[in-house]
Design an enzyme around this catalytic site. Structure first.
Site, PDB file in Angstrom:
ATOM      1  N   TYR A 143      -9.460  -6.197   9.751  1.00  0.00           N
ATOM      2  CA  TYR A 143     -10.295  -5.081   9.281  1.00  0.00           C
ATOM      3  C   TYR A 143     -11.767  -5.458   9.229  1.00  0.00           C
ATOM      4  O   TYR A 143     -12.471  -5.079   8.302  1.00  0.00           O
ATOM      5  CB  TYR A 143      -9.769  -4.599   7.915  1.00  0.00           C
ATOM      6  CG  TYR A 143      -8.413  -3.929   8.047  1.00  0.00           C
ATOM      7  CD1 TYR A 143      -8.320  -2.583   8.363  1.00  0.00           C
ATOM      8  CD2 TYR A 143      -7.239  -4.662   7.901  1.00  0.00           C
ATOM      9  CE1 TYR A 143      -7.092  -1.965   8.518  1.00  0.00           C
ATOM     10  CE2 TYR A 143      -6.003  -4.054   8.061  1.00  0.00           C
ATOM     11  CZ  TYR A 143      -5.934  -2.711   8.366  1.00  0.00           C
ATOM     12  OH  TYR A 143      -4.716  -2.100   8.535  1.00  0.00           O
ATOM     13  N   GLU A 168      -2.744  -4.572  13.474  1.00  0.00           N
ATOM     14  CA  GLU A 168      -3.442  -3.616  12.613  1.00  0.00           C
ATOM     15  C   GLU A 168      -4.935  -3.764  12.836  1.00  0.00           C
ATOM     16  O   GLU A 168      -5.452  -4.879  12.909  1.00  0.00           O
ATOM     17  CB  GLU A 168      -3.147  -3.840  11.117  1.00  0.00           C
ATOM     18  CG  GLU A 168      -1.768  -3.385  10.678  1.00  0.00           C
ATOM     19  CD  GLU A 168      -1.552  -3.459   9.166  1.00  0.00           C
ATOM     20  OE1 GLU A 168      -2.533  -3.394   8.391  1.00  0.00           O
ATOM     21  OE2 GLU A 168      -0.379  -3.605   8.764  1.00  0.00           O
ATOM     22  N   LYS A 186      -6.201   6.162   7.448  1.00  0.00           N
ATOM     23  CA  LYS A 186      -6.559   5.443   8.679  1.00  0.00           C
ATOM     24  C   LYS A 186      -5.854   6.018   9.904  1.00  0.00           C
ATOM     25  O   LYS A 186      -5.943   5.465  10.996  1.00  0.00           O
ATOM     26  CB  LYS A 186      -6.251   3.957   8.537  1.00  0.00           C
ATOM     27  CG  LYS A 186      -7.107   3.275   7.469  1.00  0.00           C
ATOM     28  CD  LYS A 186      -7.041   1.770   7.516  1.00  0.00           C
ATOM     29  CE  LYS A 186      -7.830   1.160   6.380  1.00  0.00           C
ATOM     30  NZ  LYS A 186      -7.225   1.374   5.046  1.00  0.00           N
ATOM     31  N   ASP A 202       0.807  -1.204   0.000  1.00  0.00           N
ATOM     32  CA  ASP A 202       0.000   0.000   0.000  1.00  0.00           C
ATOM     33  C   ASP A 202       0.854   1.273   0.000  1.00  0.00           C
ATOM     34  O   ASP A 202       0.578   2.238  -0.725  1.00  0.00           O
ATOM     35  CB  ASP A 202      -0.859  -0.076   1.280  1.00  0.00           C
ATOM     36  CG  ASP A 202      -1.964   0.954   1.350  1.00  0.00           C
ATOM     37  OD1 ASP A 202      -2.363   1.443   0.286  1.00  0.00           O
ATOM     38  OD2 ASP A 202      -2.438   1.238   2.466  1.00  0.00           O
ATOM     39  N   TYR A 218     -12.830  -3.578   5.635  1.00  0.00           N
ATOM     40  CA  TYR A 218     -12.754  -4.288   4.345  1.00  0.00           C
ATOM     41  C   TYR A 218     -13.747  -5.450   4.296  1.00  0.00           C
ATOM     42  O   TYR A 218     -14.183  -5.852   3.220  1.00  0.00           O
ATOM     43  CB  TYR A 218     -11.336  -4.810   4.091  1.00  0.00           C
ATOM     44  CG  TYR A 218     -10.327  -3.716   3.833  1.00  0.00           C
ATOM     45  CD1 TYR A 218     -10.503  -2.797   2.807  1.00  0.00           C
ATOM     46  CD2 TYR A 218      -9.176  -3.604   4.608  1.00  0.00           C
ATOM     47  CE1 TYR A 218      -9.586  -1.792   2.567  1.00  0.00           C
ATOM     48  CE2 TYR A 218      -8.251  -2.604   4.375  1.00  0.00           C
ATOM     49  CZ  TYR A 218      -8.460  -1.696   3.355  1.00  0.00           C
ATOM     50  OH  TYR A 218      -7.542  -0.699   3.125  1.00  0.00           O
ATOM     51  N   TRP A 226      -3.887   0.765  13.280  1.00  0.00           N
ATOM     52  CA  TRP A 226      -3.395   1.164  11.960  1.00  0.00           C
ATOM     53  C   TRP A 226      -4.071   2.448  11.551  1.00  0.00           C
ATOM     54  O   TRP A 226      -5.278   2.447  11.448  1.00  0.00           O
ATOM     55  CB  TRP A 226      -3.671   0.078  10.922  1.00  0.00           C
ATOM     56  CG  TRP A 226      -2.948   0.341   9.634  1.00  0.00           C
ATOM     57  CD1 TRP A 226      -3.493   0.798   8.465  1.00  0.00           C
ATOM     58  CD2 TRP A 226      -1.554   0.174   9.397  1.00  0.00           C
ATOM     59  NE1 TRP A 226      -2.523   0.931   7.514  1.00  0.00           N
ATOM     60  CE2 TRP A 226      -1.320   0.563   8.059  1.00  0.00           C
ATOM     61  CE3 TRP A 226      -0.461  -0.244  10.186  1.00  0.00           C
ATOM     62  CZ2 TRP A 226      -0.044   0.536   7.477  1.00  0.00           C
ATOM     63  CZ3 TRP A 226       0.793  -0.274   9.611  1.00  0.00           C
ATOM     64  CH2 TRP A 226       0.981   0.103   8.277  1.00  0.00           C
ATOM     65  N   ASN A 234      -3.498  -8.656  11.730  1.00  0.00           N
ATOM     66  CA  ASN A 234      -3.953  -7.437  11.053  1.00  0.00           C
ATOM     67  C   ASN A 234      -5.412  -7.678  10.663  1.00  0.00           C
ATOM     68  O   ASN A 234      -5.680  -8.500   9.793  1.00  0.00           O
ATOM     69  CB  ASN A 234      -3.131  -7.176   9.787  1.00  0.00           C
ATOM     70  CG  ASN A 234      -1.681  -6.840  10.093  1.00  0.00           C
ATOM     71  OD1 ASN A 234      -1.286  -6.760  11.247  1.00  0.00           O
ATOM     72  ND2 ASN A 234      -0.884  -6.626   9.049  1.00  0.00           N
ATOM     73  N   ASN A 241       5.160  -8.934   6.657  1.00  0.00           N
ATOM     74  CA  ASN A 241       3.811  -8.398   6.852  1.00  0.00           C
ATOM     75  C   ASN A 241       2.860  -9.006   5.837  1.00  0.00           C
ATOM     76  O   ASN A 241       3.077  -8.879   4.618  1.00  0.00           O
ATOM     77  CB  ASN A 241       3.810  -6.877   6.681  1.00  0.00           C
ATOM     78  CG  ASN A 241       2.417  -6.300   6.918  1.00  0.00           C
ATOM     79  OD1 ASN A 241       1.918  -6.318   8.043  1.00  0.00           O
ATOM     80  ND2 ASN A 241       1.773  -5.829   5.858  1.00  0.00           N
ATOM     81  N   GLU A 242       1.836  -9.654   6.343  1.00  0.00           N
ATOM     82  CA  GLU A 242       0.751 -10.194   5.522  1.00  0.00           C
ATOM     83  C   GLU A 242       1.210 -10.997   4.307  1.00  0.00           C
ATOM     84  O   GLU A 242       0.748 -10.762   3.184  1.00  0.00           O
ATOM     85  CB  GLU A 242      -0.188  -9.060   5.078  1.00  0.00           C
ATOM     86  CG  GLU A 242      -0.840  -8.343   6.246  1.00  0.00           C
ATOM     87  CD  GLU A 242      -2.019  -7.467   5.841  1.00  0.00           C
ATOM     88  OE1 GLU A 242      -2.141  -7.149   4.641  1.00  0.00           O
ATOM     89  OE2 GLU A 242      -2.807  -7.104   6.725  1.00  0.00           O
TER      90      GLU A 242
END
Ligand code: BDP
Length: 608
Positions: free
Chosen positions: A470, A505, A569, A158, A474, A550, A468, A414-415
């Site tokens: 959302y 996150e 965010k 991102d 999302y 986040w 993480n 990360n992810e």
């Protein structure tokens, strides 16, 4: 700088030229100067310093150049060029001679240039920065050529691909017989601490049989509390100062290299702290006490500077972290500057230290991401060449930050696509490597929401669960009631495996100043309602030992239809004004300590 070492900052205004076709001849440029140079500030990202989008979006080489005078006192010394970082790769020339190259955008590197420079004289320094990412890079990317011939940089993360000389450049000098490296470890009980060290000397010092003397100095009092000798040894300190979250507490291990006839050749001071980190069941223990992480995933990101380091901006960020009651942060998604890490060591800010391995995930196609489909772990995507660089990034990060008490965990990715079958084959050797490099700290990775417990293939390799999530943004977008059920249900599954869970996150894009009497997405009111929902979930489980929202502040991203001038965010805007969420978090993190087990910043305690 010490009694035997000196340094000259090369920060300031340099000459700069874009290599439009990536075909300029180094032989010519590095001796006779850049063609039609403009001026550029170092350190800072290139991208936002110029008013034309061609420069901002250039994919390939950027040339930096300046003249440097070597101080005339630097005779019979070793001279080196030190870069805090160059994003993503650099090649360096002195008076037309190539002196070294480095791959990777966020770690320091240096080259011995003794044979290329003369005390008292000037030299022409040229640095070619390459901002391209391919699958041999961490983070990985792909340069695409459009039908009209333009190159664009594709990548699956991102954050905007800011590039350039982001951190300070220094010319440094020292004796050829010097300390090359030191690794410090400590153990302690209530009354005493044992400090162990392993020191490596430069080859000439080893060949001459130089002697090593060590003294341990309390940084607060300036007093030496123990003395020792030898490359691989230890001393005991009585009643040690213990490095404590929210407080700090450092010692210097001062190394003196002495010749056989008693001459002091080199002096080097490495700070360290006496503290322990341990995971026991679902507890994350620092100095034997359960620690609850409050804070953020961050970014090095500011207007104009891009990812450039700036001390005033850094101090402001830490003051805001202190104001809000954050006791910790994650260096998402790359190693931050050494100045930043030093601040954390001095001030007791607990750090989850992350490699730049972000975007190793081809399965999150569409949306803000840029995947062209296919498997993540296949040739041409994340493959052996990616893994080779990932290894170097882990080794480099640990080598840089191994002595830092602030660092309590290595976060190696990360992810990543951890639901893919091949994820295990990719990550198992990397986890082993991390543990070999540093057996003393836990290892983690930030798990993506598309790899829940029953689908993730790698979490058993790691010491803690970093999530993480959302829900309500999302997924189940805008419906916080359904989101809360889903988040709780998933947490119950994770909690079942008996490891500590840290939410690394959770967040919702929020336009500062936008309000509504309804919980409407993008409003400040929704962001607070979203955080309240997350807090109810965190507070419902003993396994949750941390919450890092986040993001600390709004930040620049690549273009995407879900991004209006970047990711929104932040608890703070990009220019560091608090949104309502910041007030909410401050209240939660500073006035309800009974809800949050563990340490808080004593400065905050005084205020409240
Ligand atoms: C996560 C990433 C982070 C993004 C965030 C978001 O780890 O880098 O900025 O989502 O979409 O997937 O805001």
């Amino acid at each position: 700088m010490t009694a035997t070492r000196d340094s000259r900052s090369l920060d300031g205004i340099w000459h700069f030229a874009v290599d439009w076709n990536n075909d300029l001849d180094p032989a010519e440029l590095t001796t006779s100067g850049l063609p039609h140079p403009v001026e550029i500030a170092v350190p800072a990202s290139v991208n936002d310093q110029f008013a034309d989008s061609e420069t901002r979006d250039h994919v390939g080489y950027w040339w930096y150049q300046r003249r440097v005078r070597v101080p005339k006192t630097w005779k019979d010394q070793e001279t080196a060029l030190h870069f805090g970082s160059a994003t993503h790769h650099a090649a360096v020339w002195i008076n037309g001679k190539h002196v070294g190259s480095f791959k990777g955008g966020y770690l320091p590197f240096e080259f011995d240039v003794t044979d290329h420079v003369t005390a008292g004289e000037e030299f022409l320094l040229t640095v070619r920065v390459d901002n391209r990412l391919d699958n041999s890079c961490i983070p990985p990317g792909e340069v695409k050529v459009l039908p009209d011939g333009r190159r664009v940089q594709g990548y699956l993360h991102d954050l905007y691909n800011y590039t350039g000389l982001h951190r300070s450049v220094n010319l440094v000098t020292r004796s050829p017989r010097h300390v090359d490296d030191v690794t410090i470890s400590t153990t302690h009980d209530e009354n005493s601490a044992t400090v162990n060290w392993r020191i490596e000397l430069s080859e000439p010092a080893v060949a001459a049989g130089d002697e090593i003397r060590v003294s341990i100095v309390d940084q607060h009092t300036g007093e030496a509390v123990a003395e020792g000798r030898g490359a691989d040894s230890s001393v005991v300190i009585d009643n040690p100062v213990v490095w404590t979250p929210g407080v700090g507490g450092l010692y210097d291990l001062v190394i003196t290299v002495v010749s056989n006839d008693g001459e002091v050749l080199d002096e080097y001071a490495q700070h360290f702290g006496v503290r322990t980190v341990e995971i026991r069941g679902t507890d994350f223990l620092i100095n034997g006490e359960p620690f609850y992480f409050t804070g953020f995933g961050m970014h090095e990101d500011h207007n104009t500077l891009g990812k450039g380091h700036s001390n005033p901006h850094m101090v402001q960020d830490f003051e805001l972290l202190n104001w809000i009651g954050a006791n910790s942060l994650r260096t998402s998604h790359y190693p931050y500057s050494e100045e930043f890490m030093d601040y954390c060591d001095r001030n007791g800010i607990v750090v989850l230290d992350e490699t730049p391995a972000v975007g190793l995930n081809w399965s999150m196609a569409g949306g803000i991401l840029d995947s062209d489909g296919g498997e993540t772990f296949e040739d041409g995507h994340v493959d052996a060449s990616t893994q080779a660089q990932h290894r170097r990034e882990i080794e480099g990060l640990i080598s840089r930050d191994k002595n830092r008490p602030a660092v309590v965990m290595w976060v190696i990715a990360n992810e990543p696509d951890s639901a893919a079958d091949r994820a295990r084959g990719y990550f198992e050797p990397l986890v082993d490597l991390t543990r070999d490099c540093d057996p003393s700290r836990p290892v983690g990775y930030a798990n993506v929401m598309f790899a829940p417990p029953h689908e993730d293939k790698i979490n058993d390799l790691f010491d803690a669960i970093l999530l993480n999530r959302y829900f309500g943004w999302y997924l189940m977008s805008g419906d916080l009631t359904t989101a809360e059920h889903a988040m709780r249900a998933e947490l119950d599954e994770w909690a079942g495996n008996g490891k500590p869970v840290i939410y690394t996150e959770f967040g919702a894009d929020t336009v500062a100043g936008l309000h509504s009497v309804y919980d409407t997405a993008f409003t400040e009111d929704f962001q607070v309602a979203y955080l309240e929902m997350c807090a109810r979930v965190f507070d419902s489980s003993e396994a949750v030992v941390g919450e890092q929202m986040w993001n600390f502040a709004d930040f620049q991203t690549k273009f995407g239809y879900a991004r209006v001038d970047g990711n929104k965010k932040g608890a703070f805007t990009r220019d560091r004004r608090p949104k309502a969420a910041a007030r909410y978090l401050q209240k939660r993190w500073t006035t309800k300590p009974e809800a949050l087990r563990g340490q808080r910043n004593p400065r905050l305690r005084d205020h409240t």
